[in-house]
Design a protein around this motif. Structure first.
Motif, PDB file in Angstrom:
ATOM      1  N   PRO A 264       0.875  -0.993   0.005  1.00  0.00           N
ATOM      2  CA  PRO A 264       0.050   0.087   0.119  1.00  0.00           C
ATOM      3  C   PRO A 264       0.917   1.152   0.061  1.00  0.00           C
ATOM      4  O   PRO A 264       0.815   2.250   0.615  1.00  0.00           O
ATOM      5  CB  PRO A 264      -0.988  -0.244   1.338  1.00  0.00           C
ATOM      6  CG  PRO A 264      -0.026  -0.929   2.318  1.00  0.00           C
ATOM      7  CD  PRO A 264       0.735  -1.865   1.319  1.00  0.00           C
ATOM      8  N   ASP A 295      -0.653  -3.264   6.270  1.00  0.00           N
ATOM      9  CA  ASP A 295      -0.950  -4.562   5.682  1.00  0.00           C
ATOM     10  C   ASP A 295      -1.102  -4.515   4.164  1.00  0.00           C
ATOM     11  O   ASP A 295      -1.419  -3.672   3.611  1.00  0.00           O
ATOM     12  CB  ASP A 295      -2.273  -5.239   6.114  1.00  0.00           C
ATOM     13  CG  ASP A 295      -1.787  -5.694   7.390  1.00  0.00           C
ATOM     14  OD1 ASP A 295      -0.765  -6.069   7.993  1.00  0.00           O
ATOM     15  OD2 ASP A 295      -2.912  -6.346   8.239  1.00  0.00           O
ATOM     16  N   CYS A 296      -0.369  -5.804   3.591  1.00  0.00           N
ATOM     17  CA  CYS A 296      -0.543  -5.904   2.117  1.00  0.00           C
ATOM     18  C   CYS A 296      -1.821  -6.474   1.602  1.00  0.00           C
ATOM     19  O   CYS A 296      -2.444  -7.116   2.678  1.00  0.00           O
ATOM     20  CB  CYS A 296       0.740  -6.821   1.491  1.00  0.00           C
ATOM     21  SG  CYS A 296       2.379  -6.016   2.147  1.00  0.00           S
ATOM     22  N   LEU A 297      -2.074  -6.559   0.363  1.00  0.00           N
ATOM     23  CA  LEU A 297      -3.351  -7.130  -0.073  1.00  0.00           C
ATOM     24  C   LEU A 297      -2.973  -7.944  -1.479  1.00  0.00           C
ATOM     25  O   LEU A 297      -2.129  -7.769  -2.026  1.00  0.00           O
ATOM     26  CB  LEU A 297      -4.451  -5.998  -0.697  1.00  0.00           C
ATOM     27  CG  LEU A 297      -4.726  -4.922   0.441  1.00  0.00           C
ATOM     28  CD1 LEU A 297      -5.403  -3.778  -0.344  1.00  0.00           C
ATOM     29  CD2 LEU A 297      -5.491  -5.667   1.455  1.00  0.00           C
ATOM     30  N   ASN A 303      -9.945 -10.710  -8.063  1.00  0.00           N
ATOM     31  CA  ASN A 303     -10.463  -9.359  -7.760  1.00  0.00           C
ATOM     32  C   ASN A 303      -9.696  -8.440  -8.487  1.00  0.00           C
ATOM     33  O   ASN A 303      -9.539  -7.207  -8.199  1.00  0.00           O
ATOM     34  CB  ASN A 303     -10.080  -9.389  -6.390  1.00  0.00           C
ATOM     35  CG  ASN A 303      -8.387  -9.386  -6.157  1.00  0.00           C
ATOM     36  OD1 ASN A 303      -7.877  -9.675  -6.810  1.00  0.00           O
ATOM     37  ND2 ASN A 303      -8.075  -8.900  -4.729  1.00  0.00           N
ATOM     38  N   LYS A 306     -10.972  -4.682  -9.095  1.00  0.00           N
ATOM     39  CA  LYS A 306     -10.861  -3.754  -8.179  1.00  0.00           C
ATOM     40  C   LYS A 306      -9.869  -2.896  -7.901  1.00  0.00           C
ATOM     41  O   LYS A 306      -9.580  -1.941  -7.093  1.00  0.00           O
ATOM     42  CB  LYS A 306     -11.299  -4.521  -6.726  1.00  0.00           C
ATOM     43  CG  LYS A 306     -12.768  -5.059  -6.390  1.00  0.00           C
ATOM     44  CD  LYS A 306     -12.585  -5.916  -5.216  1.00  0.00           C
ATOM     45  CE  LYS A 306     -14.073  -6.324  -4.931  1.00  0.00           C
ATOM     46  NZ  LYS A 306     -14.460  -7.191  -3.845  1.00  0.00           N
ATOM     47  N   TYR A 307      -8.818  -3.089  -8.881  1.00  0.00           N
ATOM     48  CA  TYR A 307      -7.757  -2.442  -8.933  1.00  0.00           C
ATOM     49  C   TYR A 307      -7.943  -1.059  -9.683  1.00  0.00           C
ATOM     50  O   TYR A 307      -8.132  -1.052 -10.914  1.00  0.00           O
ATOM     51  CB  TYR A 307      -6.764  -3.164  -9.817  1.00  0.00           C
ATOM     52  CG  TYR A 307      -5.197  -2.548  -9.832  1.00  0.00           C
ATOM     53  CD1 TYR A 307      -4.364  -2.686  -8.568  1.00  0.00           C
ATOM     54  CD2 TYR A 307      -4.668  -1.839 -10.834  1.00  0.00           C
ATOM     55  CE1 TYR A 307      -3.116  -2.419  -8.659  1.00  0.00           C
ATOM     56  CE2 TYR A 307      -3.444  -1.399 -10.864  1.00  0.00           C
ATOM     57  CZ  TYR A 307      -2.602  -1.596  -9.660  1.00  0.00           C
ATOM     58  OH  TYR A 307      -1.204  -1.172 -10.120  1.00  0.00           O
ATOM     59  N   THR A 308      -8.019   0.186  -9.063  1.00  0.00           N
ATOM     60  CA  THR A 308      -8.688   1.198  -9.473  1.00  0.00           C
ATOM     61  C   THR A 308      -7.481   2.174  -9.879  1.00  0.00           C
ATOM     62  O   THR A 308      -7.894   3.353 -10.357  1.00  0.00           O
ATOM     63  CB  THR A 308      -9.511   2.108  -8.536  1.00  0.00           C
ATOM     64  OG1 THR A 308      -8.763   2.230  -7.100  1.00  0.00           O
ATOM     65  CG2 THR A 308     -10.645   1.218  -8.030  1.00  0.00           C
ATOM     66  N   LEU A 313      -6.230  -0.831  -4.410  1.00  0.00           N
ATOM     67  CA  LEU A 313      -7.270  -1.691  -4.466  1.00  0.00           C
ATOM     68  C   LEU A 313      -8.213  -1.342  -3.870  1.00  0.00           C
ATOM     69  O   LEU A 313      -8.237  -1.353  -2.526  1.00  0.00           O
ATOM     70  CB  LEU A 313      -6.490  -3.070  -4.210  1.00  0.00           C
ATOM     71  CG  LEU A 313      -7.215  -4.358  -4.228  1.00  0.00           C
ATOM     72  CD1 LEU A 313      -7.491  -4.696  -6.019  1.00  0.00           C
ATOM     73  CD2 LEU A 313      -6.989  -5.599  -3.577  1.00  0.00           C
ATOM     74  N   ALA A 314      -9.479  -1.347  -4.609  1.00  0.00           N
ATOM     75  CA  ALA A 314     -10.467  -0.861  -3.649  1.00  0.00           C
ATOM     76  C   ALA A 314     -11.106  -1.860  -2.919  1.00  0.00           C
ATOM     77  O   ALA A 314     -10.994  -3.150  -3.092  1.00  0.00           O
ATOM     78  CB  ALA A 314     -11.854  -0.554  -4.656  1.00  0.00           C
ATOM     79  N   GLN A 315     -11.629  -1.623  -1.653  1.00  0.00           N
ATOM     80  CA  GLN A 315     -11.895  -2.674  -0.675  1.00  0.00           C
ATOM     81  C   GLN A 315     -13.567  -2.669  -0.567  1.00  0.00           C
ATOM     82  O   GLN A 315     -14.216  -1.976  -0.844  1.00  0.00           O
ATOM     83  CB  GLN A 315     -11.557  -2.362   0.664  1.00  0.00           C
ATOM     84  CG  GLN A 315     -10.055  -2.384   0.960  1.00  0.00           C
ATOM     85  CD  GLN A 315      -9.307  -3.621   0.725  1.00  0.00           C
ATOM     86  OE1 GLN A 315      -9.511  -4.356   1.510  1.00  0.00           O
ATOM     87  NE2 GLN A 315      -8.824  -3.818  -0.378  1.00  0.00           N
TER      88      GLN A 315
END
Length: 315
Positions: A264, A295-297, A303, A306-308, A313-315
């Protein structure tokens, strides 16, 4: 005339607090990143600069490209320019300590992003990805992609950066639970795509039967993918990345990369500047501790929509 004069005085009095508050935000904020040719560090610098300017500062972005001498010279420039704060992605866990000490001695607060130094109590903050958590996420996804047996290779980042060892150790913690997965090659590629490509070529020649490559970052992974394509082996070798770069996301969409672990960087780069602003205004960053983990995602084909934006990355 008296009433008109009074109106002017009252208006000036109303504006005065606004002027006073904006005076807090006067000054130059120096941002020093590693190498903006890498989209990760480009985003780091762009986000930090935009945040600083939004808060009313002027901001400059410079790059040391992993060289501690260049880094030291950039710190000297920041001191000469009377910067009110320095946002630094350190070049070397040990070698950057002196540069930070120099800035602190000059009365300029330093906030570190992305990478740490091996000394606490110098920087006002050290904001980094939770690399151990991210590595565990990636390794688990990687096993899901390749299965629980076979020979594999690892691409390791820059040894001068603690993140490289943290990720590699995180991979090992998970992968050692699968005795039939055997690491037959491990090469240092210094976070670099070209080096990743070249090291992958040599690892393939020595180990033509590998079924997977786990990489410390996306750039090295993308280099490995290029080498695997050239060798006609990509269909049989699964590659995993780490960073969440736009190129990695494109490779996932193309079916060439199994996943990437998003750091992030856009979040903690913005947060570092906000903490510097708090420090300038109040004498405190507002954070509970110097070292702060974000924290990483995990990004997969499931998904990816959701990469905007870069590293978002949108949650």
């Amino acid at each position: 005339m008296f009433k008109k004069g009074m109106r002017i005085l009252l208006a000036a009095a109303a504006v005065a607090p606004l002027l006073a508050s904006s005076a807090w935000a006067a000054g130059m904020m120096t941002i020093i990143v590693n190498d903006p040719s890498n989209p990760y560090w480009l985003t780091e610098g762009n986000v930090a600069k935009a945040t600083a300017e939004k808060l009313g500062y002027t901001a400059s972005v410079n790059a040391h490209k992993g060289d501690t001498n260049t880094e030291s010279n950039l710190i000297d420039t920041a001191i000469t320019n009377k910067s009110v704060a320095i946002i630094l992605d350190p070049a070397n866990a040990d070698g950057s300590v002196g540069a930070v000490k120099k800035a602190v001695a000059a009365g300029i607060p330093v906030l570190l992003v992305n990478a740490e130094i091996n000394q606490e109590g110098l920087a006002k903050a050290q904001l980094v990805s939770n690399n151990a958590q991210g590595a565990a996420l990636g390794a688990q996804q990687w096993v899901e992609a390749i299965g629980d047996k076979g020979n594999y290779a690892e691409l390791f980042g820059a040894p001068s950066d603690n993140n490289a060892a943290t990720r590699s150790n995180g991979y090992e913690t998970v992968l050692s639970q699968y005795p039939d997965l055997k690491k037959v090659a491990k090469e240092v590629a210094n976070w670099d795509r070209t080096q990743g490509h070249n090291k992958m070529q040599s690892m393939l020649q020595a180990n033509p039967d590998i079924v997977g490559v786990i990489s410390g970052n996306d750039e090295m992974a993308l280099g490995a993918i290029a080498a695997l394509k050239e060798a006609g082996k990509l269909a049989n070798v699964k590659v995993g990345g780490f960073d969440g770069s736009p190129d990695a996301v494109a490779a996932i969409k193309a079916g060439e990369l199994q996943y990437t672990v998003l750091q992030p960087v856009a979040v903690f780069s913005e947060e570092a500047v906000k903490q510097a602003d708090n420090l300038i205004k109040t004498g405190n960053t507002g954070a509970k501790s110097e070292k702060q983990l974000f924290d990483c995602l995990l990004i997969t084909k499931d998904n990816i929509d959701k990469y905007t934006g870069p590293f978002v990355l949108a949650q």
